[in-house]
Design a protein around this motif. Structure first.
Motif, PDB file in Angstrom:
ATOM      1  N   ASN A  97      -1.873  18.362  28.936  1.00 25.12           N
ATOM      2  CA  ASN A  97      -1.964  16.918  29.097  1.00 25.12           C
ATOM      3  C   ASN A  97      -2.931  16.337  28.085  1.00 25.12           C
ATOM      4  OD1 ASN A  97      -0.239  16.178  31.188  1.00 25.12           O
ATOM      5  ND2 ASN A  97      -1.689  16.912  32.715  1.00 25.12           N
TER       6      ASN A  97
ATOM      7  N   GLN B  69      -5.614  13.957  26.761  1.00 23.92           N
ATOM      8  CA  GLN B  69      -6.651  13.145  27.368  1.00 23.92           C
ATOM      9  C   GLN B  69      -6.930  11.919  26.505  1.00 23.92           C
ATOM     10  OE1 GLN B  69      -7.713  14.098  30.456  1.00 23.92           O
ATOM     11  NE2 GLN B  69      -6.220  15.733  30.226  1.00 23.92           N
TER      12      GLN B  69
ATOM     13  N   SER C  29      -5.934  19.169  28.163  1.00 18.79           N
ATOM     14  CA  SER C  29      -6.458  19.926  29.292  1.00 18.79           C
ATOM     15  C   SER C  29      -5.657  21.217  29.437  1.00 18.79           C
ATOM     16  CB  SER C  29      -6.345  19.109  30.571  1.00 18.79           C
ATOM     17  OG  SER C  29      -4.992  18.935  30.899  1.00 18.79           O
TER      18      SER C  29
ATOM     19  N   LYS D 158     -13.433  21.748  35.954  1.00 18.04           N
ATOM     20  CA  LYS D 158     -13.368  21.024  37.225  1.00 18.04           C
ATOM     21  C   LYS D 158     -12.284  21.619  38.111  1.00 18.04           C
ATOM     22  CE  LYS D 158     -12.451  16.507  39.178  1.00 18.04           C
ATOM     23  NZ  LYS D 158     -11.456  17.046  40.117  1.00 18.04           N
TER      24      LYS D 158
ATOM     25  N   THR E  19      -9.317  21.008  40.545  1.00 15.96           N
ATOM     26  CA  THR E  19      -8.426  19.852  40.696  1.00 15.96           C
ATOM     27  C   THR E  19      -8.116  19.593  42.160  1.00 15.96           C
ATOM     28  OG1 THR E  19      -6.335  21.046  40.780  1.00 15.96           O
ATOM     29  CG2 THR E  19      -7.230  20.580  38.597  1.00 15.96           C
ATOM     30  N   GLY E  20      -7.424  18.477  42.389  1.00 16.42           N
ATOM     31  CA  GLY E  20      -6.938  18.160  43.727  1.00 16.42           C
ATOM     32  C   GLY E  20      -5.789  19.067  44.128  1.00 16.42           C
TER      33      GLY E  20
ATOM     34  N   ARG F  58      -6.607  24.277  41.954  1.00 17.67           N
ATOM     35  CA  ARG F  58      -6.737  25.174  40.807  1.00 17.67           C
ATOM     36  C   ARG F  58      -7.761  24.597  39.846  1.00 17.67           C
ATOM     37  NH1 ARG F  58      -0.744  24.512  38.295  1.00 17.67           N
ATOM     38  NH2 ARG F  58      -0.691  22.245  38.110  1.00 17.67           N
TER      39      ARG F  58
ATOM     40  N   ASP G  52      -9.100  23.124  36.138  1.00 11.98           N
ATOM     41  CA  ASP G  52      -8.686  22.408  34.944  1.00 11.98           C
ATOM     42  C   ASP G  52      -9.819  22.518  33.911  1.00 11.98           C
ATOM     43  OD1 ASP G  52      -7.382  20.744  33.179  1.00 11.98           O
ATOM     44  OD2 ASP G  52      -6.960  19.195  34.676  1.00 11.98           O
TER      45      ASP G  52
ATOM     46  N   LYS H 157       7.441  14.903  38.656  1.00  9.88           N
ATOM     47  CA  LYS H 157       6.766  16.112  39.097  1.00  9.88           C
ATOM     48  C   LYS H 157       7.104  16.411  40.549  1.00  9.88           C
ATOM     49  CE  LYS H 157       2.711  13.345  39.935  1.00  9.88           C
ATOM     50  NZ  LYS H 157       1.430  13.021  39.305  1.00  9.88           N
TER      51      LYS H 157
ATOM     52  N   LYS I 251       5.765  18.501  44.123  1.00 10.34           N
ATOM     53  CA  LYS I 251       4.629  19.168  44.745  1.00 10.34           C
ATOM     54  C   LYS I 251       5.030  19.736  46.093  1.00 10.34           C
ATOM     55  CE  LYS I 251       1.308  16.406  42.273  1.00 10.34           C
ATOM     56  NZ  LYS I 251       0.119  15.561  42.288  1.00 10.34           N
TER      57      LYS I 251
ATOM     58  N   LYS J  11       3.638  16.046  50.811  1.00  9.36           N
ATOM     59  CA  LYS J  11       4.255  16.638  49.617  1.00  9.36           C
ATOM     60  C   LYS J  11       5.757  16.371  49.562  1.00  9.36           C
ATOM     61  CE  LYS J  11       0.387  18.373  48.457  1.00  9.36           C
ATOM     62  NZ  LYS J  11      -0.406  17.449  47.677  1.00  9.36           N
TER      63      LYS J  11
ATOM     64  N   GLY K 184       1.594  11.566  47.908  1.00  9.82           N
ATOM     65  CA  GLY K 184       0.371  10.770  47.921  1.00  9.82           C
ATOM     66  C   GLY K 184       0.554   9.720  46.847  1.00  9.82           C
TER      67      GLY K 184
ATOM     68  N   MET L 218       0.466   6.469  44.351  1.00 11.24           N
ATOM     69  CA  MET L 218       0.339   5.021  44.441  1.00 11.24           C
ATOM     70  C   MET L 218       0.841   4.467  45.746  1.00 11.24           C
ATOM     71  SD  MET L 218       1.648   4.138  40.674  1.00 11.24           S
ATOM     72  CE  MET L 218       1.930   5.664  39.817  1.00 11.24           C
TER      73      MET L 218
ATOM     74  N   ARG M 227      10.403   9.919  42.248  1.00 10.19           N
ATOM     75  CA  ARG M 227      10.004  11.059  43.073  1.00 10.19           C
ATOM     76  C   ARG M 227      10.913  11.145  44.282  1.00 10.19           C
ATOM     77  NH1 ARG M 227       3.709  12.334  43.456  1.00 10.19           N
ATOM     78  NH2 ARG M 227       4.534  14.221  44.402  1.00 10.19           N
TER      79      ARG M 227
HETATM   80  C1  SRM Z   1      -6.292  16.939  37.328  1.00  9.17           C
HETATM   81  C2  SRM Z   1      -5.899  16.060  38.502  1.00  9.17           C
HETATM   82  C3  SRM Z   1      -7.101  15.295  39.069  1.00  9.17           C
HETATM   83  C4  SRM Z   1      -8.230  16.217  39.471  1.00  9.17           C
HETATM   84  O1  SRM Z   1      -9.158  16.338  38.701  1.00  9.17           O
HETATM   85  O2  SRM Z   1      -8.158  16.730  40.606  1.00  9.17           O
HETATM   86  C5  SRM Z   1      -4.854  15.038  38.159  1.00  9.17           C
HETATM   87  C6  SRM Z   1      -4.811  14.446  36.952  1.00  9.17           C
HETATM   88  C7  SRM Z   1      -3.797  13.620  36.522  1.00  9.17           C
HETATM   89  N1  SRM Z   1      -2.885  13.070  37.303  1.00  9.17           N
HETATM   90 FE1  SRM Z   1      -2.725  13.342  39.303  1.00  9.17          FE
HETATM   91  N2  SRM Z   1      -4.006  14.787  39.184  1.00  9.17           N
HETATM   92  C8  SRM Z   1      -4.265  15.697  40.134  1.00  9.17           C
HETATM   93  C9  SRM Z   1      -3.804  15.667  41.415  1.00  9.17           C
HETATM   94  C10 SRM Z   1      -3.069  14.622  41.965  1.00  9.17           C
HETATM   95  C11 SRM Z   1      -2.795  14.470  43.364  1.00  9.17           C
HETATM   96  C12 SRM Z   1      -3.329  15.368  44.504  1.00  9.17           C
HETATM   97  C13 SRM Z   1      -2.468  16.555  44.818  1.00  9.17           C
HETATM   98  O3  SRM Z   1      -1.564  16.960  44.078  1.00  9.17           O
HETATM   99  O4  SRM Z   1      -2.702  17.096  45.926  1.00  9.17           O
HETATM  100  C14 SRM Z   1      -2.028  13.318  43.475  1.00  9.17           C
HETATM  101  C15 SRM Z   1      -1.476  12.649  44.740  1.00  9.17           C
HETATM  102  C16 SRM Z   1      -0.409  13.470  45.369  1.00  9.17           C
HETATM  103  C17 SRM Z   1       0.984  13.226  44.844  1.00  9.17           C
HETATM  104  O5  SRM Z   1       1.247  13.373  43.644  1.00  9.17           O
HETATM  105  O6  SRM Z   1       1.842  12.908  45.672  1.00  9.17           O
HETATM  106  C18 SRM Z   1      -1.855  12.808  42.132  1.00  9.17           C
HETATM  107  C19 SRM Z   1      -1.174  11.691  41.831  1.00  9.17           C
HETATM  108  C20 SRM Z   1      -0.859  11.274  40.502  1.00  9.17           C
HETATM  109  C21 SRM Z   1       0.045  10.212  40.139  1.00  9.17           C
HETATM  110  C22 SRM Z   1       0.790   9.300  41.125  1.00  9.17           C
HETATM  111  C23 SRM Z   1       2.092   9.882  41.507  1.00  9.17           C
HETATM  112  C24 SRM Z   1       2.879   8.984  42.399  1.00  9.17           C
HETATM  113  O7  SRM Z   1       3.969   9.418  42.803  1.00  9.17           O
HETATM  114  O8  SRM Z   1       2.473   7.844  42.700  1.00  9.17           O
HETATM  115  C25 SRM Z   1       0.113  10.191  38.722  1.00  9.17           C
HETATM  116  C26 SRM Z   1       0.970   9.299  37.806  1.00  9.17           C
HETATM  117  C27 SRM Z   1       2.331   9.897  37.536  1.00  9.17           C
HETATM  118  O9  SRM Z   1       2.588  11.087  37.729  1.00  9.17           O
HETATM  119  O10 SRM Z   1       3.192   9.110  37.120  1.00  9.17           O
HETATM  120  C28 SRM Z   1      -0.769  11.218  38.284  1.00  9.17           C
HETATM  121  C29 SRM Z   1      -1.084  11.604  36.938  1.00  9.17           C
HETATM  122  C30 SRM Z   1      -2.073  12.354  36.523  1.00  9.17           C
HETATM  123  C31 SRM Z   1      -2.345  12.563  35.034  1.00  9.17           C
HETATM  124  C32 SRM Z   1      -1.220  13.418  34.528  1.00  9.17           C
HETATM  125  C33 SRM Z   1      -2.438  11.219  34.271  1.00  9.17           C
HETATM  126  C34 SRM Z   1      -2.205  11.410  32.776  1.00  9.17           C
HETATM  127  O11 SRM Z   1      -1.052  11.207  32.357  1.00  9.17           O
HETATM  128  O12 SRM Z   1      -3.150  11.734  32.088  1.00  9.17           O
HETATM  129  C35 SRM Z   1      -3.670  13.245  35.043  1.00  9.17           C
HETATM  130  C36 SRM Z   1      -3.657  14.408  34.102  1.00  9.17           C
HETATM  131  C37 SRM Z   1      -4.979  15.114  33.975  1.00  9.17           C
HETATM  132  C38 SRM Z   1      -4.840  16.450  33.305  1.00  9.17           C
HETATM  133  O13 SRM Z   1      -4.911  16.503  32.078  1.00  9.17           O
HETATM  134  O14 SRM Z   1      -4.624  17.476  33.963  1.00  9.17           O
HETATM  135  N3  SRM Z   1      -1.333  11.839  39.363  1.00  9.17           N
HETATM  136  N4  SRM Z   1      -2.511  13.616  41.257  1.00  9.17           N
HETATM  137  C39 SRM Z   1      -5.184  16.787  39.642  1.00  9.17           C
HETATM  138  C40 SRM Z   1      -4.375  17.974  39.134  1.00  9.17           C
HETATM  139  C41 SRM Z   1      -3.754  18.781  40.215  1.00  9.17           C
HETATM  140  C42 SRM Z   1      -3.203  20.068  39.638  1.00  9.17           C
HETATM  141  O15 SRM Z   1      -3.860  21.089  39.827  1.00  9.17           O
HETATM  142  O16 SRM Z   1      -2.139  20.043  39.027  1.00  9.17           O
END
Ligand code: SRM
Ligand SMILES: Cc1cc2nc3c(=O)[nH]c(=O)nc-3n(C[C@H](O)[C@H](O)[C@H](O)COP(=O)(O)OP(=O)(O)OC[C@H]3O[C@@H](n4cnc5c(N)ncnc54)[C@H](O)[C@@H]3O)c2cc1C
Ligand code: SF4
Ligand code: FES
Lengths: 852, 114
Positions: free
Chosen positions: A558, A560, A566, A596, A598-599, A602, A604, A673, A675, A691, A710, A712, A749
């Motif tokens: 991804n 940044q 990352s 860090k 992640t949520g 795992r 990152d 994506k 989950k 999920k 989860g 938006m 999704r």
């Molecule tokens: C790294 C992380 C945050 C953290 O520090 O914890 C993260 C980081 C990003 N999230 Fe997330 N999300 C992370 C967990 C989550 C979670 C929690 C979970 O999975 O339990 C959610 C809510 C749950 C869900 O998805 O249903 C989450 C909901 C989003 C969304 C909103 C999705 C939606 O349907 O509304 C986006 C935007 C998108 O995908 O369009 C997003 C997008 C992003 C992006 C890809 C934004 C971007 O384009 O840069 C971020 C990338 C960071 C990277 O380089 O890795 N991220 N994101 C988590 C990585 C999890 C992993 O190990 O893969």
């Protein structure tokens, strides 16, 4: 509309759903009206119909239907905690408990109703509660925290909703019903029996034909409820839901006509026996009937407004058909469900293994539909309701309307078959004719029609029907319902999927040459890349595919904000060995990466420069890691909880299952994506219900949940199938994912996808579980192909000289990229801000790290 | 004023329908090759994304809007016309466009041409 003789001051007592609707309608019809709202509650109107969502996390603000600011902007005077206890009809003045007086020209009573609590000795103590207001729910929440067992008295519609709330709160839940069956008003005996079975399967104990004689102190619990006979039940809390009574105290005390069994008598204009006083909503009695639903109340409000401004809309009764989901069980009841009409005949279909009961009631000549009962599957509700409301002629064999679809079954009623007078949205009284008029006036998109007519903005039950009518009408007018993905392809994602598959197209260029125009763009290229990947599963950085990918996919990380990447290694199920952690730690230290958790359970690593990626991944792969696809529209993580291996409550090995499914679906490309999560018992520590695919262990196997997320717009997943063995579980998930991948739109999704599938969850169940489209085998085979051809993209990338070349930062120089600048924070790096870059203090030299 | 041409890379360093980045006198330049013909559609623009404020343009996706050939910034996806450097969404943002040509097997960038 004449306003000459309209009254100057209107006082509305009660600001429930109906009182608010009245204010809104009157304000719209006559913005100059002087309105005073007196709410007996500490807040203004909120959505009582969706009150139970308070327990699933909706706040009071989210339930609110108006705000003080909105009323202010309408010029509506409003007071909360203003309970009216006196009316002086001669002086035309009302007084509140606290002594405030308000004079009126016209008075509107919208006082609703209150829960009936049977006068059982002992009913009046702490932890004996009712279910009507937000304050009630706060009380229930507090009481549930101190209770293990809960009883709902009353097995009607609201009682079962309350039971669900107790069950969700984790209590052992019982329903005690006086009558021999549940939901006696809406359902017949067969339907009631089946509903009882289904609810008991969900772990709620149902006791019918039980009359409580007293509530005394319990031995094992707080209370003991003694029933007539010598039966008893112990419980810590009791929730009364034994019916409602109209709040007609004001009418009783101040001499307005009331019905024998209560309710303020009104005529078709909603006038009471005093011509200056109206009553609307659940407090009103029309032709000896109380209407305990919101839609009839809204109609009354509109009739009263109409009368006030000199119009002629009248209240002429209302249809009390209901469709809802109680404890996850679909229930529908239409019209004369008990077949009380003389000469009525009925047809019944019962499928015990699947827990489905359907009955239709038709007239003597089998010409028209009088009523229906649906339990376990209410997919025919819309069609049946239209037959009954519009007296549409029944097919020759009416039973085909409820029999499972086989060759020759009656098709669902198309929108064309409905007369213009057909009511599409009963909450907002919108007919098919109103929709046609809106379209003819120039609104031709679904969202626009919704906001013009308000259709489907109430309970939402009519959305599918509305969409059918709108689409059919638009089609008739030759308006194309446009689903083109972008300017380069006049096709939807789903259509592209079919083109690619049917014509065995393997590259974007071929597809563009045959079906598109221009060069493509950042919308269609990644979408097609994803379809190609999930169809043929070639290596994503194959020469022909490289230029299709978003930078995240091309560089397998991804990007940044500062252009660095990352790194997220896969950690299936969140499980990791100490050696793995040590390796990650060493890499992070040597390359100075920000680390860090992640949520997604795992780790990152942030701040890697594009040219460092292959080197870092080489080390991770040598240590046994694989790519985590954090960059891809693909399976992200499968969260797990520790499960039966360690946890004293676990009933299955959730970690094992999570690892198994994560390894099965890793790398799978999709429209968005994906989950997953697996929890080891109903405590649900892995949050599987948030999920796209959630799995929760049961004593007997696994419950499968689908279409949650989860993000938006959070949405809880729906229960899809219960107590599955592992093999069936995997089979269903295979089919589910593939069907989603094939038919969803780009960046849709699973939740939005399902909401847009005609037929929704039921249809999905039909396709996945009953194989109604006959494609299950094909879906499984396609999934197996993807599983069998999996490769770790990073492994392929680092092993291949050509693709490694792509990670060179400059084509003509080995120099490092000096535009990337870090500073230190809490002992780790972070990107420097613009200001910091200019001032160059504390800058960490990012160029020296790649030697590690 | 006369243009000074600099060899920056070989034609086979370019990736069809995608970008690479060259460093010229400390300046980062994104070079794209659009289409398959040997000398067809080679473009060179600034690598710096004025909206995302990072050196990333060469990692964007190539495409077309109407008859313009564009690159989408990988950060916030705004589109730049490769021929003029102009941003389609906000015309006040502009990438500098560099003269570029192929001589034999070499790709050359021109400087001193304003
Ligand atoms: C790294 C992380 C945050 C953290 O520090 O914890 C993260 C980081 C990003 N999230 Fe997330 N999300 C992370 C967990 C989550 C979670 C929690 C979970 O999975 O339990 C959610 C809510 C749950 C869900 O998805 O249903 C989450 C909901 C989003 C969304 C909103 C999705 C939606 O349907 O509304 C986006 C935007 C998108 O995908 O369009 C997003 C997008 C992003 C992006 C890809 C934004 C971007 O384009 O840069 C971020 C990338 C960071 C990277 O380089 O890795 N991220 N994101 C988590 C990585 C999890 C992993 O190990 O893969
Ligand atoms: C949990 C639950 C689920 C429901 N689900 C559905 C459903 O799915 N579909 C459906 O159609 N209906 C449903 N209903 C019923 C629906 O909520 C009611 O039909 C609707 O709220 C009636 O509106 P109303 O304005 O007449 O009464 P209410 O909403 O009860 O409002 C009356 C208001 O007047 C106030 N008041 C009373 N007396 C006075 C006084 N003297 N002075 C000042 N204020 C006073 C009360 O405090 C209250 O705020 C549900 C109800 C509940 C409780
Ligand atoms: S919540 Fe927003 S800022 Fe945080 S990681 Fe997710 S996308 Fe990035
Ligand atoms: S029927 Fe309730 S929103 Fe339309």
């Amino acid at each position: 509309m004449t306003s000459s003789n309209t009254p100057s001051q209107i006082v509305v007592v009660g600001n429930g759903m109906v009182g608010h609707h009245f204010v809104e309608q009157l304000h719209q019809a006559l913005p100059s009206a002087k309105i005073i709202v007196l709410s007996g509650e500490p807040r203004l109107a909120y959505d009582r119909v969706h009150l139970s969502e308070y327990f699933s996390g909706k706040s009071a603000e989210e339930l609110a239907m108006t705000t003080p600011e909105l009323y202010d902007s309408w010029g509506v005077e409003h007071h909360c905690n203003a309970y009216v206890d006196n009316i002086d009809k001669a002086a035309k003045v009302v007084t509140t408990k606290s002594g405030e007086t308000y004079s009126y020209d016209k008075l509107v009573l919208a006082t609703g109703s209150y829960p009936f609590v049977p006068p059982i000795p002992g009913h009046d103590q702490e932890h004996c509660l009712v279910y009507r207001t937000i304050e009630d729910l706060e009380g229930i929440e507090a009481s549930a925290k101190e209770s293990k067992v809960g009883v709902v008295v009353g097995g009607g519609l609201l009682g079962l909703e309350a039971a669900n709330a107790l069950k969700e709160a984790g209590l052992e839940t019982h329903v005690v019903e006086f009558a021999p069956q549940l939901m006696a008003v809406q359902l017949d005996e067969g339907g009631g029996r089946l509903l009882k079975n289904k609810i008991e399967d969900l772990g709620v104990k149902v006791h019918t034909s039980k009359a409580t004689s007293e509530i005394v102190a319990g031995e094992n619990c707080r209370f003991r409820m003694n029933f007539q006979g010598d039966d008893y039940l112990e419980t810590d809390m009791i929730l009364f839901s034994a019916g409602i009574r109209p709040s007609d105290q004001l009418a009783r005390s101040f001499d307005l006509e009331i019905g024998e069994r209560g309710g303020i008598v009104i005529d078709n204009q909603c006038k009471t026996s005093d011509p200056d006083i109206y009553a609307i909503g659940e407090c009103a009695l029309w032709q000896n009937r109380i209407f305990g639903l919101v839609a009839p109340g809204y109609t009354m409000a509109r009739a009263a407004v109409s009368h006030l401004i000199g119009g002629d809309t009248e209240f002429e009764g209302a249809d009390m058909s209901t469709k809802l989901k109680l404890l996850g069980v679909e229930v529908g009841s239409i019209g004369d469900s008990h077949a009380k009409t003389p000469g009525a005949q009925s047809y019944t279909y019962e499928n015990q293994p699947q827990g489905i009961y359907k009955k239709i009631v038709v007239d003597e000549q089998s010409n028209t539909l009088l009523g229906a009962v649906l339990v376990g599957d209410s997919s025919e509700f819309d069609t049946l309701l239209q037959y009954s409301l519009n007296s549409i002629a029944l097919p020759e064999f009416p039973e085909t309307l409820i029999l499972p679809s086989t060759e020759g079954a009656a098709p669902t009623l198309g929108a064309d078959a409905l007369p213009d007078s057909a009511s599409i949205c009963s909450c907002h009284n919108v007919t098919k004719g109103d929709i046609i008029a809106t379209i003819d006036a120039g609104t031709t998109d679904f969202a626009g029609i919704k906001s013009c007519t308000k259709a489907s903005t109430g309970c939402g039950g009519c959305t599918a029907l509305l969409k059918n009518v709108v689409d059919a009408e638009l089609e008739k007018r030759g308006v194309e319902v446009k689903k083109d993905i972008c300017e380069h392809f006049a096709y939807s994602r789903q259509e592209l999927f079919h083109l690619i598959k049917v014509n065995k197209i393997k590259t974007f260029d071929d597809l563009l040459a045959q079906y598109g125009k221009g060069l493509g763009c950042d919308i269609c290229k990644p979408a097609v890349g994803s379809i190609l990947a999930s169809t043929w599963n070639d290596y994503i950085l194959e020469k022909d595919h490289v230029s299709l990918q978003d930078t995240n996919d091309t560089y397998l990380g991804n990007m940044q904000k500062d252009g660095t990447y990352s790194i997220v290694p896969r950690m299936a199920g969140g499980e990791v060995k100490p050696e793995g952690l040590i390796l990650i730690g060493e890499i992070a230290r040597d390359y100075k990466l920000y680390t860090k958790v992640t949520g997604g359970q795992r780790i990152d690593l942030f701040g890697a420069k594009v040219n460092q990626l292959p080197e870092i991944w080489e080390k991770l792969i040598a240590g046994g890691f694989e790519t985590g696809h954090a960059y891809a529209k693909a399976l992200r993580t499968v969260k797990s909880c520790v499960g039966s291996t360690w946890c004293r409550y676990g009933v299955q090995d959730s970690v094992g299952a999570a690892i198994e499914v994560e390894n099965r679906y890793k790398g799978l490309r999709a429209p968005h994506k994906m989950k997953m999560a697996v929890s080891g018992c109903t405590r649900e520590c892995a949050e599987a219900q948030s999920k796209d695919v959630g799995i929760i262990a049961t004593e007997n196997g696994w419950n499968l949940y689908v279409c949650g997320n989860g993000g938006m717009k959070p949405r809880h997943a729906d229960l899809f199938a219960t107590d599955l063995d592992k093999e069936t579980l995997i089979k269903y998930i295979d089919r589910f994912w593939m069907f989603y991948i094939r038919t969803a739109d780009r960046l849709q999704r699973t939740a939005t996808w399902m909401d847009n599938l005609e037929g929704g969850l039921d249809y999905l169940k039909d396709v996945i579980i009953n194989d109604s489209l006959g494609i299950a085998e094909e879906l499984e085979a396609q999934m197996q192909h993807v599983v069998d051809t999996y490769q770790c993209e990073w492994k392929t990338a680092v092993e291949d000289e050509k693709s490694r070349k792509r990670f060179r930062r400059f084509v003509n120089s080995e120099l490092d990229d000096n535009s990337v600048v870090f500073v230190e924070e809490r002992g780790q790096i972070r990107p420097a801000t613009e200001a910091e870059k200019l001032s160059d203090i504390n800058i960490i030299d990012a160029t020296e790290t790649s030697e590690a | 004023m006369s243009i000074e041409w600099h060899n920056v890379c070989g034609t086979d360093d370019l990736v069809i329908n995608s970008g690479v980045c060259a460093l010229l006198n400390g300046q980062q330049i994104a070079i794209f090759k659009v289409g398959t013909a040997p000398d067809a559609g080679i473009y060179a623009v600034d690598n710096f994304d004025p909206q995302g404020k990072a050196q990333v343009i060469y990692r964007g996706i190539i495409g077309s809007i109407g008859d313009k050939t564009v690159v989408a910034s990988p950060l916030y996806k705004q589109h730049f016309d490769l021929a003029s450097g102009e941003c389609i969404e906000s015309p006040d943002q502009k990438l500098q466009v560099w003269p570029v040509r192929v001589q034999g097997n070499s790709v050359q960038i021109g400087t001193g041409a304003n």
